[in-house]
Write a protein that holds these residues in place. Sequence first.
Motif: not given
Lengths: 207, 207
Positions: A38, A41, B93-94, B96, B113, B115-116
């Motif tokens: 978190h 970003s 997506e991320e 992590k 990635v 980014g969502g």
Amino acid sequence: MRARTLGVVYEGAVQDLIDELGRLPGVGPKSAQRIAFHLLSADPADVRRLADALIEVKERVRFCDTCGNVAQAEQCRICLDPRRTPTAICVVEEAKDVVAIERTREFRGRYHVLGGAINPIAGVGPDDLRIAQLLRRLADGVVTEVILAMDPNVEGEATATYLARLLLPMGLTVSRLASGLPVGGDLEYADEVTLGRAFEGRRLLSA
Amino acid sequence: MRARTLGVVYEGAVQDLIDELGRLPGVGPKSAQRIAFHLLSADPADVRRLADALIEVKERVRFCDTCGNVAQAEQCRICLDPRRTPTAICVVEEAKDVVAIERTREFRGRYHVLGGAINPIAGVGPDDLRIAQLLRRLADGVVTEVILAMDPNVEGEATATYLARLLLPMGLTVSRLASGLPVGGDLEYADEVTLGRAFEGRRLLSA
């Protein structure tokens, strides 16, 4: 780049942050990772503010010389407040308990923070708590009432019992917070000790 | 000293820290308070290390120009690693999620990635994700296999479906991670969608 317990390999600075966050109470490895990503970003200004708040708190906050509560001067704002009743002291385990009781707006006296509770297993005895300082505050006879507001667990009970035996011979009014059913709770889900206490402490109602 | 939503009045610096901690994901007001009080009595060097780690992560960590993973240079260590298979890309997506998959040691290719995930309710469409960058990486024909490793939820499914429709006409081998019962889980407690997926994806056993 280091191998971690979980076999995770993060880039250095990210792993350092995850490690540091993971040391905080109640923050497990998963939460630490979530918070770190978190922050990655997040707006740099927000992260800077958190870093500043951390440094600030260590530089500016200390503990009150009188009661042991958090303070930004030699004494905390409650000890300095002339409107607080000087005859009553509420004894608590931790500084955060002061805030919890303040929130009730039930008490207008002052506090004394012990810094913990008697816990033989953890090696915490009466000498490790701020009990001598409490006795010094009672020496001049201004305080007439002491409210023992320890946690309702074994260590809290032990501490309250110890303090009661010390304070009652001094002719003080000593009381202990009531145990019973939490307001808004459900009788059915109360544990038997709490329910037992609620029974024991039942109040007579009058018409 | 300010009045808070909960009616709490802390000394300035403590409240500032609680406020900043409370902005972190998964940290409620109670945890923020608990962490703040822990830090108050912690070794100043430990608190300093946390503050430094926060600043460090914002100064040194960036996102990989190629895949969008966290990096401490223009490219992340996975994109820079010549031992990784150049023909396979796993889309997540991320950042992590990269670590989660790395931990399985099942995949030796590279990542992308997004980014969502596509989420019309939150106003996230394909253009808000790193899909154009993915298509550019596929342009030279080196990559032959794309594994779609989105989260097994509505947004993840939508994103995977969108990408599959984009990638399949390009003649790539496109796959999606299997859904089913979590290993070590209990069939009885599996939700019906997971159980349905586990049925759907059942494997024939041979003697």
